[in-house]
Design an enzyme around this catalytic site. Structure first.
Site, PDB file in Angstrom:
ATOM      1  NE  ARG A  76      48.063  47.757  53.256  1.00 47.40           N
ATOM      2  CZ  ARG A  76      47.733  47.879  51.984  1.00 47.40           C
ATOM      3  NH1 ARG A  76      48.590  48.380  51.143  1.00 47.40           N
ATOM      4  NH2 ARG A  76      46.561  47.491  51.550  1.00 47.40           N
ATOM      5  CB  SER A  77      44.774  47.710  57.652  1.00 50.34           C
ATOM      6  OG  SER A  77      44.377  46.779  56.671  1.00 50.34           O
ATOM      7  N   GLY A  82      44.214  38.702  53.240  1.00 54.19           N
ATOM      8  CA  GLY A  82      43.105  39.127  52.379  1.00 54.19           C
ATOM      9  C   GLY A  82      42.274  37.920  51.968  1.00 54.19           C
ATOM     10  NE  ARG A  83      40.213  39.486  46.827  1.00 51.68           N
ATOM     11  CZ  ARG A  83      40.279  40.777  46.480  1.00 51.68           C
ATOM     12  NH1 ARG A  83      39.216  41.539  46.614  1.00 51.68           N
ATOM     13  NH2 ARG A  83      41.373  41.285  45.970  1.00 51.68           N
ATOM     14  NE  ARG A 113      51.999  39.491  40.699  1.00 55.28           N
ATOM     15  CZ  ARG A 113      50.935  38.685  40.612  1.00 55.28           C
ATOM     16  NH1 ARG A 113      50.916  37.509  41.211  1.00 55.28           N
ATOM     17  NH2 ARG A 113      49.879  39.065  39.906  1.00 55.28           N
ATOM     18  CD  GLU A 166      56.546  34.884  38.032  1.00 58.73           C
ATOM     19  OE1 GLU A 166      56.711  34.558  39.218  1.00 58.73           O
ATOM     20  OE2 GLU A 166      55.466  34.763  37.440  1.00 58.73           O
ATOM     21  CG  HIS A 214      52.743  32.803  38.531  1.00 56.81           C
ATOM     22  ND1 HIS A 214      53.309  34.057  38.587  1.00 56.81           N
ATOM     23  CD2 HIS A 214      51.497  32.933  39.054  1.00 56.81           C
ATOM     24  CE1 HIS A 214      52.441  34.905  39.126  1.00 56.81           C
ATOM     25  NE2 HIS A 214      51.335  34.240  39.407  1.00 56.81           N
TER      26      HIS A 214
END
Ligand SMILES: NC(=O)C1=CN([C@@H]2O[C@H](COP(=O)(O)OP(=O)(O)OC[C@H]3O[C@@H](n4cnc5c(N)ncnc54)[C@H](O)[C@@H]3O)[C@@H](O)[C@H]2O)C=CC1
Ligand SMILES: O=CC(=O)O
Length: 316
Positions: free
Chosen positions: A177-178, A154-155, A235, A264, A282
């Protein structure tokens, strides 16, 4: 009368000042909201500006509902059941794009720090035990020219790929995924395991949530090269942490760089004990500029809702 807005953590001062001019603001400084606290907030406030860790689960949306708008501080919103929110009449927005560069930078920090054993090296210097330059001491692995595998293009995945390809001359393969058409020269592979196997560095950049929980499991890690380095900035739940620890302890893979953890801020002692692992708290979006832009975007969405418009970063 001003609408009541709950902000669940401290945010950049200029944004807080702006929020106070337009809303009756309460700032919650007691850490993550539990499900009960989230439910109570939904009953008491017109709008909420929460962040990750605040438990806006399915159950939180079952009670009394004064809230109509949740402007999340963060792009990932796996701590909010956005479908349950929609059913309860609550609009949810997030903060994409403004944190893409900062998060891609932290992924590169982890790639480089793990490959070049920077964490170990830093600990050695601070310990006072460093004996000086040697020809063969603390050798890492080259990054330039190697193969990057991105899981979740993604981005942020694309920003990582661009840095690695244009900055470090790396070949890029990815699993998404796509089907994805991307600007960076990169090959999409259908099977996750093919990317795990082809890459010298695997970086995970998917969202969290039910669809991706333990996407990276023991068989996926077993597909990696023994010289492979695994990086997660997405995540913690996306990775089977026990399986990752096992792979690192047994030398099945060479190292890992982690910004996120399954539970976390708890980090398993077995992970803390590993030298071949670089661990960050994080930090993906943690620059002053980015955090201010995120706060502004979250507030702008809430203002758009309060003005009767459609929040531009609406997700449900
Ligand atoms: N470490 C940190 O501080 C930060 C972490 N993040 C995490 O990064 C995530 C990604 O952010 P963006 O790139 O902006 O989101 P995005 O939505 O642009 O990209 C996510 C990509 O993952 C793909 N994807 C989803 N499920 C998948 C699956 N099962 N297998 C393969 N690909 C899958 C999507 O198709 C999409 O291309 C956030 O949701 C958040 O969890 C984001 C910002 C900071
Ligand atoms: O992890 C941070 C986010 O914005 O998502």
């Amino acid at each position: 009368m001003l609408k009541k807005l709950l902000i669940t953590r401290s945010i950049a001062l200029p944004v807080l000042v702006q929020a106070k001019l337009q809303f009756d603001v309460t700032v919650h400084l007691g850490g993550k909201l539990s499900v009960a606290e989230a439910a109570q907030a939904l009953a008491q406030f017109d709008a909420i500006l929460p962040t990750l860790g605040d438990a806006f689960t399915t159950d939180a949306f079952l009670g009394e509902m004064r809230c109509k708008m949740i402007g999340n501080f963060g792009v990932g919103y796996n701590h909010i059941d956005a479908d349950a929110a929609a059913k309860a009449g609550v609009t949810v927005s997030n903060t994409p794009d403004v944190l893409t560069d900062a998060t891609a930078d932290i992924a590169l920090t982890l790639v480089l720090a793990t490959a070049r054993r920077a964490g170990e090296g830093e600990r050695l210097v601070r310990s006072g035990e460093w004996g000086g330059f040697t020809g063969g001491g603390m050798l890492g692995t080259h990054v330039t020219g190697k193969t990057l595998g991105v899981i979740g293009m993604g981005r942020i995945g694309q920003a990582i790929a661009a840095r690695c390809h244009y900055g470090f001359g790396m070949d890029v393969v990815f699993h998404n995924r796509s089907p994805k058409v991307v600007d960076v020269p990169a090959r999409q592979l259908d099977r996750l395991h093919d990317v795990m196997a082809a890459a010298d560095f695997v970086v995970v950049a998917t969202p969290g949530g039910a669809d991706t929980t333990k996407l990276i499991d023991a068989p996926a890690l077993a597909a990696m090269k023994p010289t492979g380095i695994f990086v997660n900035i997405s995540r913690g739940e996306v990775v089977d942490e026990d399986a990752l620890i096992m792979a690192l302890e047994t030398g099945q893979i060479a190292g890992a760089g982690l910004d996120v953890y399954e539970k976390e801020p708890y980090v398993p002692p077995r992970l803390l004990a590993l030298e071949n692992c670089v661990l960050l708290p994080h930090l993906g979006s943690a620059t002053q500029e980015t955090r201010q832009a995120m706060a502004q975007m979250a507030l702008d969405n809430i203002i758009a809702w309060a003005d009767g418009g459609d929040p531009p970063q609406r997700v449900n």
